[in-house]
Scaffold this active site. Structure first.
Site, short mmCIF file in Angstrom:
data_model
loop_
_atom_site.label_atom_id
_atom_site.label_comp_id
_atom_site.label_asym_id
_atom_site.label_seq_id
_atom_site.Cartn_x
_atom_site.Cartn_y
_atom_site.Cartn_z
N LYS A 173 29.75 -27.67 1.26
CA LYS A 173 29.41 -26.24 1.20
C LYS A 173 30.56 -25.51 0.50
O LYS A 173 31.59 -25.24 1.11
CB LYS A 173 29.18 -25.66 2.60
CG LYS A 173 28.45 -24.32 2.52
CD LYS A 173 28.91 -23.29 3.50
CE LYS A 173 30.20 -22.63 3.21
NZ LYS A 173 30.24 -21.67 2.08
N GLU A 176 30.78 -19.34 -1.15
CA GLU A 176 29.63 -18.60 -1.68
C GLU A 176 30.05 -17.62 -2.78
O GLU A 176 29.21 -17.06 -3.47
CB GLU A 176 28.87 -17.89 -0.55
CG GLU A 176 29.65 -16.84 0.22
CD GLU A 176 30.48 -17.40 1.39
OE1 GLU A 176 31.05 -18.49 1.24
OE2 GLU A 176 30.57 -16.71 2.42
N ARG A 177 31.36 -17.41 -2.94
CA ARG A 177 31.82 -16.50 -4.01
C ARG A 177 31.89 -17.21 -5.35
O ARG A 177 31.87 -16.57 -6.39
CB ARG A 177 33.20 -15.95 -3.66
CG ARG A 177 33.27 -15.30 -2.31
CD ARG A 177 34.57 -14.55 -2.13
NE ARG A 177 34.83 -14.26 -0.75
CZ ARG A 177 34.14 -13.42 0.02
NH1 ARG A 177 33.11 -12.77 -0.49
NH2 ARG A 177 34.47 -13.22 1.27
N SER A 226 41.04 -19.98 5.17
CA SER A 226 42.03 -19.15 5.87
C SER A 226 42.30 -19.73 7.27
O SER A 226 41.48 -20.46 7.84
CB SER A 226 41.51 -17.72 5.98
OG SER A 226 40.28 -17.73 6.66
N CYS A 281 47.33 -20.95 -2.17
CA CYS A 281 47.92 -21.23 -0.86
C CYS A 281 49.35 -21.72 -1.02
O CYS A 281 50.09 -21.80 -0.06
CB CYS A 281 47.09 -22.24 -0.10
SG CYS A 281 47.15 -23.85 -0.86
N GLU A 384 49.39 -12.96 5.48
CA GLU A 384 49.19 -13.62 4.19
C GLU A 384 48.45 -12.62 3.31
O GLU A 384 47.28 -12.32 3.54
CB GLU A 384 48.34 -14.89 4.36
CG GLU A 384 48.14 -15.62 3.05
CD GLU A 384 47.11 -16.76 3.09
OE1 GLU A 384 46.10 -16.65 3.81
OE2 GLU A 384 47.31 -17.74 2.37
#
Ligand code: NAD
Length: 499
Positions: A173, A176-177, A226, A281, A384
């Site tokens: 998966k 979705e962006r 995240s 990251c 962050e």
């Protein structure tokens, strides 16, 4: 309006839920496509097909699986420009950066071409009278991958490569962006010879993720995103009896010692702090100069470099340093955090908040910001930010700088700039962070090592890619066998006493 699909059993399949998410063009702020959000039933059907495919794929010998990886690698190279364009179009990063995204994923596929070697077991000859032991690595079955927006090619490749090369099938998966790159990679894998159903791409949001976490057929979950979501996914997956490795957020510090080459350190900070708009990251978000003179020397060098950065859409050419951030919400959050830094007393040396680009006024652009005199209690230090914001925390000596890094709740990456080997060695040895750079700002290990943070940057055991990934995606079986021929010659041995 383009309507994207899922990729199930080797074919594009329209979504059945009637629910969609907008896929934005971050440079213009316009919706450029709609991506379907899968239901629990759609996810379960994809998993069931993946379980059927696993029977065939898992029984395919490792060398044949490796050959699929070889062809896949060749196809990725052949389609490098097209894949980079897909990445840039949905993510907003520059084309050279997007190619780097594909390239670092490809390097993991290259290691997967050596799967037969990675999957070799161990053997002990004559562990006892007539007794030999061997261990083998067997695939887990069907595994799930859940990936973030910031590396649309690299992280799906980090997941699918080792999982598939080890003989598992996968339901991935993607974020979705940025769903299009993973869909294209699935097409290329089919072209490379992967059986239908061995890689299922299910687009979706929390509903699809939860369905994967609760599906009994899924044996393992590899997540990147995240920290709060990593923690959630780790708890739910492991409570459901699955193996899980969940990589989270970061706050990466770079210590600059007084003996460091200041120009090189400043160049490194600009690249590692602002490249990809800080949406990495492994971005350096905190500069930690040791001594006031070092801090002043850095400010002097950083300000002109930061002010010279060119921000723009990926279509504006290769001299653009970084593009927009991913969403309007992210843009607003970053600008809000910069304001909080001002309110809480940090010195805003370069202010990127009012950045605007003619013709792209609705794009999600944020200019580069640089804070001095930041303290650990400020929100810009604690959060962050995941944007083009560099915070400078001044320290008096090496031990204070080291303690700052050690006390931070994240532990993904860190770096030190110094000319002194003893300091560098001491730092690498003592620091409680997973990936360390010495005069190297973004220490993402090469693909035959492994990638993973400590503390709140990772939950679960074993790192991503490299030898750890093959351990994560397989389980070990150890066989102890006894044959009597060698014993007879001695004639003396009492087998009963052995049992
Ligand atoms: P995110 O956590 O919002 O999303 C990651 C994935 O989780 C996506 O596929 C998303 O659909 C899904 N998700 C989001 N909310 C969910 C929920 N409530 N329940 C279930 N699933 C959910 O992360 P992001 O914004 O896409 O990515 C940026 C983050 O990823 C940053 O924190 C960054 O540091 C981190 N990251 C970490 C690494 C690493 O290896 N440690 C690498 C890249 C990015």
């Amino acid at each position: 309006m383009q309507e994207l699909t899922h990729y199930i059993n080797g074919e594009h399949v329209s979504g059945a839920s009637g629910r969609f998410a907008d896929v934005m063009n971050p440079a213009t702020g316009e919706v450029q496509a709609k991506v379907p959000l899968a239901t629990v039933e759609e996810v379960n059907a994809a998993v069931a097909k993946a379980a059927e495919a696993q029977k065939i794929w898992g029984a395919t010998n490792p060398q044949k699986r490796a050959r699929v990886m070889m062809k896949f690698g060749a196809l990725i190279n052949e389609h490098m420009d097209e894949l980079a364009e897909l990445v840039a179009r949905e993510h907003g990063k520059t084309l050279p950066d997007a190619k780097g995204d594909v390239q670092r994923g490809l390097e993991v596929i290259e290691v997967c071409m050596g799967a037969p070697h990675m999957l070799k077991g161990e053997f002990t000859d004559a562990g006892g009278p007539g007794i030999d032991l061997h261990s083998m690595r067997q695939p887990l079955g069907v595994v799930a991958g859940i990936t973030p927006f910031n590396f649309p090619a690299m992280i799906p490749l980090w997941k699918m490569g080792p999982a598939l090369a080890s003989g598992n099938t996968m339901v991935l998966k993607p974020s979705e962006r940025v769903p299009s790159t993973a869909l294209r990679l699935a097409e290329l894998l089919k072209e490379a010879g992967l059986p239908d159903g061995a890689l299922q791409i299910v687009n979706g949001d929390k509903e699809a993720v939860d369905a994967l976490l609760d599906n009994d057929t899924i044996q393992a979950v590899g997540f990147v995103g995240s920290t709060p979501i990593a923690q959630y996914i780790y708890s739910r997956a492991t409570a459901n009896g699955k193996r899980a490795q969940c990589f989270g957020g970061a706050k990466n510090h770079m210590i600059i010692m007084p003996d460091a080459d200041m120009d090189k350190a400043a160049d490194a900070l600009v690249g590692a702090g602002f490249g990809a708009a800080g949406e990495r990251c492994m971005a350096i978000s905190v500069a930690v100069p040791v001594g006031q003179e070092t801090a002043d020397a850095l400010v002097e060098r950083l300000v002109p470099r930061i002010e010279a950065l060119k921000v723009g859409p990926y279509t504006a050419g290769d001299d653009v340093d970084f593009g927009p951030v991913i969403t309007a919400a992210s843009q607003a959050r970053i600008n809000g955090l910069v304001q909080s830094g001002v309110d809480q007393g940090a010195k805003l040396v370069v202010d990127g908040r009012d950045f605007s680009l003619q013709g792209y006024e609705n794009g999600f652009f944020v200019g580069p910001s640089y804070f001095d005199n930041v303290t650990p209690d400020m929100d810009i230090y604690k959060e962050e930010i995941f944007g083009p914001v560099l915070s400078q925390v001044r320290t008096d000596n090496y031990e204070d700088a080291l303690s700052l890094v050690m006390d931070n709740e994240y532990g993904n990456g860190t770096a030190i700039y110094t000319a002194d080997g003893d300091t560098a060695r001491d730092f690498a040895h003592r620091v409680n962070v997973g990936m360390v750079g010495i005069n190297f700002p973004i220490p993402v290990p090469l693909s035959y090592h492994t990638f993973g943070g400590w503390k709140k940057s990772a939950f679960g055991d074993l790192n991503q890619y490299g030898p750890d990934a093959f351990r994560f995606y397989t389980r070990t079986k150890t066989v102890t066998s006894r044959w009597f021929s060698g014993i007879k010659e001695g004639g003396e041995f009492n087998f009963k006493a052995m049992d």
